[in-house]
Design an enzyme around this catalytic site. Structure first.
Site, PDB file in Angstrom:
ATOM      1  CB  SER A  21      -1.277   0.122   1.304  1.00  0.00           C
ATOM      2  OG  SER A  21      -1.455   1.660   1.048  1.00  0.00           O
ATOM      3  CB  THR A  68      -7.024  -1.863   1.011  1.00  0.00           C
ATOM      4  OG1 THR A  68      -7.395  -1.949   0.025  1.00  0.00           O
ATOM      5  CG2 THR A  68      -5.800  -2.103   1.477  1.00  0.00           C
ATOM      6  CE  LYS A  72     -11.770  -0.758  -0.807  1.00  0.00           C
ATOM      7  NZ  LYS A  72     -11.663  -0.611  -2.390  1.00  0.00           N
ATOM      8  CG  ASP A 113     -12.960   3.017  -3.748  1.00  0.00           C
ATOM      9  OD1 ASP A 113     -12.003   3.951  -3.266  1.00  0.00           O
ATOM     10  OD2 ASP A 113     -12.853   1.565  -3.379  1.00  0.00           O
ATOM     11  N   GLY A 141     -15.498  -4.763  -4.698  1.00  0.00           N
ATOM     12  CA  GLY A 141     -16.091  -3.927  -3.932  1.00  0.00           C
ATOM     13  C   GLY A 141     -15.229  -2.374  -4.956  1.00  0.00           C
ATOM     14  CB  ALA A 142     -12.336  -1.804  -7.380  1.00  0.00           C
ATOM     15  CG  ASN A 162     -17.831  -9.798 -12.740  1.00  0.00           C
ATOM     16  OD1 ASN A 162     -16.731  -9.439 -12.206  1.00  0.00           O
ATOM     17  ND2 ASN A 162     -18.704 -10.950 -11.294  1.00  0.00           N
ATOM     18  CB  ALA A 166     -24.446 -14.870 -10.117  1.00  0.00           C
ATOM     19  N   GLY A 251      -4.417   3.564 -13.118  1.00  0.00           N
ATOM     20  CA  GLY A 251      -5.439   3.519 -11.398  1.00  0.00           C
ATOM     21  C   GLY A 251      -4.814   4.829 -10.832  1.00  0.00           C
TER      22      GLY A 251
HETATM   23  P1  NAP Z   1     -12.516  -7.604  -5.894  1.00  0.00           P
HETATM   24  O1  NAP Z   1     -13.287  -7.001  -4.685  1.00  0.00           O
HETATM   25  O2  NAP Z   1     -11.662  -8.945  -5.282  1.00  0.00           O
HETATM   26  O3  NAP Z   1     -13.218  -8.314  -6.959  1.00  0.00           O
HETATM   27  C1  NAP Z   1     -12.292  -8.490  -8.113  1.00  0.00           C
HETATM   28  C2  NAP Z   1     -12.708  -8.619  -9.369  1.00  0.00           C
HETATM   29  O4  NAP Z   1     -11.954  -9.048 -10.064  1.00  0.00           O
HETATM   30  C3  NAP Z   1     -14.231  -9.777  -9.252  1.00  0.00           C
HETATM   31  O5  NAP Z   1     -15.233  -8.951 -10.649  1.00  0.00           O
HETATM   32  C4  NAP Z   1     -13.915 -11.277 -10.011  1.00  0.00           C
HETATM   33  O6  NAP Z   1     -14.446 -11.348 -11.143  1.00  0.00           O
HETATM   34  C5  NAP Z   1     -12.953 -10.018 -10.854  1.00  0.00           C
HETATM   35  N1  NAP Z   1     -11.717 -11.025 -11.473  1.00  0.00           N
HETATM   36  C6  NAP Z   1     -10.214 -12.095 -10.986  1.00  0.00           C
HETATM   37  N2  NAP Z   1      -9.904 -12.142 -11.439  1.00  0.00           N
HETATM   38  C7  NAP Z   1     -10.362 -11.515 -13.111  1.00  0.00           C
HETATM   39  C8  NAP Z   1     -10.125 -12.608 -13.381  1.00  0.00           C
HETATM   40  N3  NAP Z   1      -8.704 -13.818 -14.219  1.00  0.00           N
HETATM   41  N4  NAP Z   1     -10.942 -12.432 -15.211  1.00  0.00           N
HETATM   42  C9  NAP Z   1     -11.934 -11.332 -14.940  1.00  0.00           C
HETATM   43  N5  NAP Z   1     -12.301 -11.322 -13.692  1.00  0.00           N
HETATM   44  C10 NAP Z   1     -11.554 -11.542 -12.635  1.00  0.00           C
HETATM   45  O7  NAP Z   1     -11.042  -7.154  -5.113  1.00  0.00           O
HETATM   46  P2  NAP Z   1     -11.609  -4.932  -6.121  1.00  0.00           P
HETATM   47  O8  NAP Z   1     -11.416  -4.654  -4.454  1.00  0.00           O
HETATM   48  O9  NAP Z   1     -12.980  -4.959  -7.376  1.00  0.00           O
HETATM   49  O10 NAP Z   1     -10.409  -4.193  -6.914  1.00  0.00           O
HETATM   50  C11 NAP Z   1     -10.530  -4.789  -7.680  1.00  0.00           C
HETATM   51  C12 NAP Z   1      -9.246  -4.007  -8.489  1.00  0.00           C
HETATM   52  O11 NAP Z   1      -8.543  -2.521  -8.597  1.00  0.00           O
HETATM   53  C13 NAP Z   1      -7.835  -3.963  -7.921  1.00  0.00           C
HETATM   54  O12 NAP Z   1      -6.001  -4.490  -8.931  1.00  0.00           O
HETATM   55  C14 NAP Z   1      -7.550  -3.506  -7.055  1.00  0.00           C
HETATM   56  O13 NAP Z   1      -6.521  -2.935  -6.666  1.00  0.00           O
HETATM   57  C15 NAP Z   1      -8.290  -1.978  -7.848  1.00  0.00           C
HETATM   58  N6  NAP Z   1      -8.419  -0.738  -7.179  1.00  0.00           N
HETATM   59  C16 NAP Z   1      -7.827   0.328  -7.426  1.00  0.00           C
HETATM   60  C17 NAP Z   1      -8.459   1.703  -6.738  1.00  0.00           C
HETATM   61  C18 NAP Z   1      -7.642   2.902  -6.593  1.00  0.00           C
HETATM   62  O14 NAP Z   1      -7.925   3.947  -6.586  1.00  0.00           O
HETATM   63  N7  NAP Z   1      -6.492   2.961  -8.321  1.00  0.00           N
HETATM   64  C19 NAP Z   1      -8.939   1.455  -5.681  1.00  0.00           C
HETATM   65  C20 NAP Z   1     -10.175   0.440  -5.044  1.00  0.00           C
HETATM   66  C21 NAP Z   1      -9.239  -0.725  -6.295  1.00  0.00           C
HETATM   67  P3  NAP Z   1     -15.271 -12.505 -10.739  1.00  0.00           P
HETATM   68  O15 NAP Z   1     -16.628 -11.883  -9.054  1.00  0.00           O
HETATM   69  O16 NAP Z   1     -16.157 -13.422 -11.447  1.00  0.00           O
HETATM   70  O17 NAP Z   1     -14.380 -13.367  -9.640  1.00  0.00           O
END
Ligand code: NAP
Length: 284
Positions: A21, A68, A72, A113, A141-142, A162, A166, A251
């Site tokens: 982080s 993070t 969340k 976010d 979550g993002a 996604n 679902a 990002g």
């Molecule tokens: P999360 O809640 O764990 O969600 C992950 C998402 O990615 C789910 O929709 C998942 O799909 C999908 N996914 C994972 N592996 C995949 C693959 N191989 N092919 C297709 N889809 C896949 O994580 P999150 O908190 O939403 O974060 C997502 C990303 O955003 C992370 O990389 C994080 O670092 C980034 N982020 C950046 C910021 C910023 O300020 N820049 C802020 C927040 C998050 P399923 O539902 O099918 O598992």
């Protein structure tokens, strides 16, 4: 002559893992702009250990927390009040603890976010959102955190696509419940995206697990592509630039912007973000 101890407000970012982080250096850079002296640390908390950690941190005088992956949702359940954006997202990434937490146990939950993303897109990258068709990849979550702000910015259509359809459907249903059935929001699978789109936002974590880019190249041709990932993880950003996107950005700006909103919520000052983005960019 004895001097009284200097009071330093304490903040922490909680995650698992959390060693990567950049929040401590971002918030210290903000603090330096105002001559604020703060303590900001990282805490890797065990799964299931969020509540105990938050209670202990707040009872010992901690003032604020960034949250993070994967906490969340735990943070959402933990806080005593939530702002509208956190309620829409079902996720909290920023907590403000009451000064007298030890007496009343009060904490406020926010989700910064979405405003962070919008500030980066609109102010830094000069992107017009009104009337545009937006494809949001991911339903974690993002993604959940940015839907209401994107709708509020007047997008014409927002498609949440996604891997697990679902989850996209459940997220859309949750937003419809809160904002009304007539919002321009739809769910899709990654293989049945049909509409031509103007803007593609990657909110998946595919690159962290070494997976393939989760969308076909023809979808992004001529579009503005935004990857919420940054640094080595910004695989989608690099791929989009090589596969016909009109513009492709990572990002890093969102990371700093969402932190700036948190800093304002905690301390009432709006930090300058451009110098902090530039500094982080140099150090990546
Ligand atoms: P999360 O809640 O764990 O969600 C992950 C998402 O990615 C789910 O929709 C998942 O799909 C999908 N996914 C994972 N592996 C995949 C693959 N191989 N092919 C297709 N889809 C896949 O994580 P999150 O908190 O939403 O974060 C997502 C990303 O955003 C992370 O990389 C994080 O670092 C980034 N982020 C950046 C910021 C910023 O300020 N820049 C802020 C927040 C998050 P399923 O539902 O099918 O598992």
């Amino acid at each position: 002559m004895s001097s009284s101890p200097v009071h330093v407000d304490r903040y922490v970012v909680v995650g698992n893992p959390v060693a990567h982080s950049r929040s401590p250096e971002i918030h210290q850079a903000f603090a330096a702009q105002f001559g604020d002296v703060i303590e900001y640390t990282r805490a890797e908390v065990t799964l299931g250990g969020f509540k105990a950690f938050a209670d202990e941190f707040a009872q010992s005088g901690g003032r604020g927390m960034n949250v993070t992956v994967p906490f969340k949702r735990d943070a959402f359940d933990y806080v005593t009040t939530r702002d509208d954006l956190a309620a829409c997202a079902g996720a909290v990434n920023t907590i403000s603890f009451a000064q007298n937490f030890a007496q009343n146990g009060h904490s406020q939950g926010f989700n910064t976010d979405g405003v962070g993303l919008l500030n980066d897109l609109v102010q830094r990258h000069r992107l017009a959102l009104s009337g545009r068709v937006v494809l949001l990849l991911g339903a974690g979550g993002a993604a959940a955190g940015v839907i209401a702000p994107l709708l509020g910015a007047g997008v014409k259509q927002l498609i949440v696509a996604n891997r697990t359809v679902a989850k996209a459907q459940a997220l859309v249903a949750h937003l419809q419940e809160r904002l009304g059935d007539n919002i321009p929001l739809a769910a899709a699978g990654l293989n049945n995206i049909t509409a031509p789109v103007d803007i593609v936002i990657n909110a998946t974590s595919f690159s962290l697990g070494g997976g393939a880019v989760p969308v076909a190249p023809h979808i992004i041709k001529g579009t503005f592509c935004y990857d919420m990932s940054y640094g080595p993880a910004a695989e989608f950003c690099r791929w989009a630039a090589q596969n016909g996107a009109n513009t492709s950005v990572d990002g890093l700006g969102m990371l700093v912007e969402q932190a700036a909103v948190a800093y304002y919520l905690w301390r009432g000052n709006h930090p300058e973000t451009d110098p902090v983005v530039a500094h982080l960019r140099d150090s990546l």
